[in-house]
Scaffold this active site. Structure first.
Site, mmCIF file in Angstrom:
data_model
loop_
_atom_site.group_PDB
_atom_site.id
_atom_site.type_symbol
_atom_site.label_atom_id
_atom_site.label_comp_id
_atom_site.label_asym_id
_atom_site.label_seq_id
_atom_site.Cartn_x
_atom_site.Cartn_y
_atom_site.Cartn_z
ATOM 1 N N GLY A 16 0.810 -1.217 0.000
ATOM 2 C CA GLY A 16 0.000 0.000 0.000
ATOM 3 C C GLY A 16 0.842 1.264 0.000
ATOM 4 O O GLY A 16 0.473 2.248 0.636
ATOM 5 N N GLY A 18 1.230 3.202 -2.534
ATOM 6 C CA GLY A 18 0.460 4.213 -3.266
ATOM 7 C C GLY A 18 -0.536 4.885 -2.343
ATOM 8 O O GLY A 18 -0.695 6.115 -2.349
ATOM 9 N N LEU A 19 -1.191 4.065 -1.535
ATOM 10 C CA LEU A 19 -2.189 4.606 -0.623
ATOM 11 C C LEU A 19 -1.531 5.472 0.453
ATOM 12 O O LEU A 19 -2.018 6.556 0.790
ATOM 13 C CB LEU A 19 -2.943 3.437 0.015
ATOM 14 C CG LEU A 19 -4.096 3.809 0.912
ATOM 15 C CD1 LEU A 19 -5.119 4.616 0.135
ATOM 16 C CD2 LEU A 19 -4.735 2.554 1.490
ATOM 17 N N GLU A 139 6.963 8.159 -5.530
ATOM 18 C CA GLU A 139 6.904 6.755 -5.098
ATOM 19 C C GLU A 139 7.681 5.894 -6.083
ATOM 20 O O GLU A 139 7.494 6.011 -7.295
ATOM 21 C CB GLU A 139 5.426 6.326 -5.060
ATOM 22 C CG GLU A 139 5.241 4.882 -4.690
ATOM 23 C CD GLU A 139 3.808 4.384 -4.918
ATOM 24 O OE1 GLU A 139 2.885 5.204 -5.106
ATOM 25 O OE2 GLU A 139 3.639 3.155 -4.924
ATOM 26 N N LYS A 222 12.670 -0.916 19.470
ATOM 27 C CA LYS A 222 13.657 -1.825 18.882
ATOM 28 C C LYS A 222 13.864 -1.485 17.391
ATOM 29 O O LYS A 222 15.000 -1.423 16.907
ATOM 30 C CB LYS A 222 13.129 -3.251 19.026
ATOM 31 C CG LYS A 222 14.090 -4.311 18.599
ATOM 32 C CD LYS A 222 13.527 -5.661 19.020
ATOM 33 C CE LYS A 222 14.193 -6.794 18.289
ATOM 34 N NZ LYS A 222 13.485 -8.051 18.515
ATOM 35 N N CYS A 380 -17.937 3.397 -21.973
ATOM 36 C CA CYS A 380 -17.050 3.095 -23.105
ATOM 37 C C CYS A 380 -17.564 1.869 -23.864
ATOM 38 O O CYS A 380 -18.563 1.959 -24.562
ATOM 39 C CB CYS A 380 -15.611 2.975 -22.637
ATOM 40 S SG CYS A 380 -14.453 3.450 -23.922
ATOM 41 N N GLY A 382 -19.243 -0.423 -22.706
ATOM 42 C CA GLY A 382 -20.603 -0.592 -22.185
ATOM 43 C C GLY A 382 -21.606 0.309 -22.907
ATOM 44 O O GLY A 382 -22.781 -0.038 -23.039
ATOM 45 N N MET A 383 -21.134 1.468 -23.366
ATOM 46 C CA MET A 383 -21.989 2.332 -24.184
ATOM 47 C C MET A 383 -22.106 1.745 -25.593
ATOM 48 O O MET A 383 -23.204 1.636 -26.154
ATOM 49 C CB MET A 383 -21.383 3.736 -24.277
ATOM 50 C CG MET A 383 -22.136 4.655 -25.214
ATOM 51 S SD MET A 383 -21.034 5.416 -26.435
ATOM 52 C CE MET A 383 -21.956 6.878 -26.887
ATOM 53 N N HIS A 519 -14.670 7.941 -19.705
ATOM 54 C CA HIS A 519 -14.533 7.251 -18.413
ATOM 55 C C HIS A 519 -14.757 8.234 -17.257
ATOM 56 O O HIS A 519 -13.782 8.741 -16.682
ATOM 57 C CB HIS A 519 -13.150 6.610 -18.308
ATOM 58 C CG HIS A 519 -12.985 5.443 -19.219
ATOM 59 N ND1 HIS A 519 -13.404 4.176 -18.872
ATOM 60 C CD2 HIS A 519 -12.485 5.346 -20.467
ATOM 61 C CE1 HIS A 519 -13.153 3.346 -19.877
ATOM 62 N NE2 HIS A 519 -12.599 4.038 -20.844
ATOM 63 N N GLU A 521 -15.521 7.681 -14.303
ATOM 64 C CA GLU A 521 -15.031 7.176 -13.015
ATOM 65 C C GLU A 521 -13.655 7.741 -12.664
ATOM 66 O O GLU A 521 -13.291 7.810 -11.492
ATOM 67 C CB GLU A 521 -14.997 5.636 -13.031
ATOM 68 C CG GLU A 521 -13.929 4.976 -13.904
ATOM 69 C CD GLU A 521 -14.331 4.791 -15.369
ATOM 70 O OE1 GLU A 521 -15.282 5.469 -15.825
ATOM 71 O OE2 GLU A 521 -13.681 3.969 -16.063
#
Ligand code: GLN
Length: 547
Positions: A16, A18-19, A139, A222, A380, A382-383, A519, A521
């Site tokens: 993680g 990136g997160l 990163e 430690k 996309c 889906g359309m 897109h 999203e």
């Protein structure tokens, strides 16, 4: 000049990083700083554009048309800063640049070597935009010790050495495994990882330790002692139930304070965490649940549709409801009736994809949603499949299909309602493509404007008549079928400014049936859910109330 934070990882991959980078970016913003987040990936692909979603997860597209690593999606979702082409680079791209320079004769006959030519190319990349923000968070993909990663580690070491003292710090993520038999957290892998890092000249300033157990003070002391890091800079990163808890969780563990201390920024500006408190409030105080079917192809790997999953969560937050997405392999509907599978859902989403496999199943899912008046969101591919469905079943074109699939078998089985776009305009320039083009970087990529039809469902949802959204596709709905389709109830409610490329279609006589060529999203944020996702979830909530 920006201060640099280099983020590396050790012990295992998928910790993680990136997160953690994204959450740290959000925390620095909360303290009033400006940030830029960037990713350096050691693999040899020039970019992830040609990598399978099964291998690498989703390809995240930027406004300026770069196909990048999905971590850039996290960066954007946490900071709201739009990622750019120059925020992501791979070894492949670095070597490509170096070799192009060598062919041009730029190196004046020198022998080209990893040090200094490759490392200089990496440092030039790191220097881009270093006057623009207070912090650059860079990163490094992979794990310390990987052969491919070495030039990047060497380059960040040199970079920090060449900058004024105190301008660069290193943050290292590791794992503290829990050994159930002895009931202990083990620090040895972390010690080894830091030893590996120090052997290449990098001493971490901050250690972020992932573990599914709290770190006792004794272990923290430690780790600090053996890894030569201050005790306050050993940060525990417990597992979280939602990624959006990360900024507040890391703040509680003292991550942002440790980073500012390492830069000797005193007194540290006080953080304003209101945005993240609101996000958590919306996540935890959700009432009820909506079930949304995602009928796609890359359903075994959650990361393949990462941004869609996140955007649905944001849509749920906008409506204070929990969204339970369920991934269904579209191929099932090529063998079986979709009704028993789909009738239990409050909405159906068909995401983007490439290639023919599963597309007849997606067409059947679109048909089911249209006929049963269940909210349908086509993105996309889906359309495109929703348009093929309407052409076949409403406009009387039984052979309607996409050239994408004919191209693969070298035949003309389909009437090309979806065709291969070979020429278009971007920023007043003509772009030309051929079937013989390389696969990498040749799609219609990045942000394009669309004009929305007055009175349409989408103009209402966006509360605007002009939008810009990100694209990543080779094929388009052929506008010559517009009249035939509109006569049968498929409204072309969003078009490119020149009126040649259909961007959005909707079914007028339906509560919520929208297909978009782009897109959406990719632009949704937890603190600013995308209007289409917020409204799609709202429509699903309405269906859930009826049943
Ligand atoms: N395969 C389709 C195209 O290239 C759709 C791409 C997508 O869904 N991103 O046009």
């Amino acid at each position: 000049m920006a201060r640099y934070i280099f983020i590396t990882g050790g012990v295992v991959s998928s910790l993680g990083k990136g997160l953690a980078s994204a959450a740290l970016g959000a925390l620095l913003q909360a303290r009033g700083f400006t940030v830029r987040l960037r990713k350096l990936d050691p693999y040899l692909n020039v970019d992830p554009g040609t990598m399978s979603p099964f291998e690498h997860g989703e390809v995240f597209v930027t406004d300026d048309g770069a196909e990048t690593d999905l971590d850039l999606g996290h960066y954007e979702r946490f900071t709201g800063v739009a990622a750019r082409k120059t925020d992501s680079v791979s070894s492949g791209r670095i070597y490509q640049n170096v070799l192009e320079k060598e062919r041009r004769g730029d190196y004046l006959g020198k022998t080209i070597q990893v040090i200094p030519h490759v490392t200089n190319e990496i440092k030039d990349f790191l220097s881009i935009g270093d006057n623009e923000t207070d912090f650059q968070l860079c990163e490094i993909g992979g794990t310390v010790g990987d052969i491919e990663g070495l030039p990047f580690f060497e380059a960040i070491r040199q970079f920090a050495q060449e900058r004024p003292r105190g301008q660069c710090i290193f943050m290292h993520l590791t794992l503290l495994p829990w050994i159930a038999a002895s009931g202990e957290l083990k620090t040895k892998p972390t010690q080894h990882s830091v030893k590996e890092l120090r052997s290449i000249g990098i001493a971490p300033d901050v250690l972020v330790c992932r573990s599914d157990h709290p770190i006792p003070d004794k272990e923290r002391a430690k780790i600090a002692l053996f890894c030569n890091v201050r005790e306050e800079a050993v940060i525990a990163a417990p597992d979280l139930s939602s990624i959006y808890e990360a900024p507040l969780a890391y703040h509680r563990q003292g991550l942002d304070q440790a980073v500012l201390d390492a830069f000797q920024i005193h007194p540290a500006p006080r953080p304003n965490l209101g945005r993240w408190e609101d996000v958590i409030d919306r996540l935890t105080h959700a009432e009820g649940e909506v079930r949304i079917a995602i009928v796609g192809k890359y359903t075994q790997l959650g990361d393949a549709y990462k941004s869609i999953a996140e955007a649905l969560t944001h849509g749920g937050m906008a409506n204070r409801v929990r969204v339970r997405p369920e991934w269904i392999d579209a191929e099932i509907f090529e063998r079986e009736d979709p009704s028993p599978y789909l009738e239990i859902f409050h909405a159906i989403l068909v995401p983007g994809g490439f290639g023919e496999r599963g597309t007849e199943g997606k067409i059947r899912a679109a048909q089911f949603a249209r006929e049963h008046k269940i909210p349908y969101f086509g993105i996309c591919l889906g359309m495109q499949m929703a348009v093929v469905e309407a052409a076949r079943n409403l406009a009387g074109m039984p052979n309607a299909g996409s050239q994408e699939f004919d191209h693969e078998v070298g035949a003309t089985r389909f009437e090309p309602v979806i065709f291969h776009l070979k020429e278009w305009i971007k920023d007043n320039q003509k772009i030309a493509r051929s079937v013989l083009d390389d696969k990498g970087g040749t799609m219609r990529l990045g942000a394009y404007t669309a004009c929305l039809k007055s009175g349409s469902h989408v103009a209402d949802i966006y509360e605007s008549h002009e939008i810009a959204e990100r694209h990543r596709h080779r094929y388009e709905v052929d506008v010559k079928y517009r009249e035939a389709l509109e006569k049968h109830g498929l409204c072309f409610s969003g078009m490119s400014p020149d009126g040649r490329l259909p961007e959005i279609v909707e079914v007028a006589d339906h509560p919520w049936f929208i297909g978009v060529q782009f897109h959406p999203e990719l632009k949704s944020k937890p603190f600013a859910p995308h209007p289409l996702f917020a409204d799609f979830v709202r429509a699903a909530v309405e269906v859930s109330r009826l049943v």
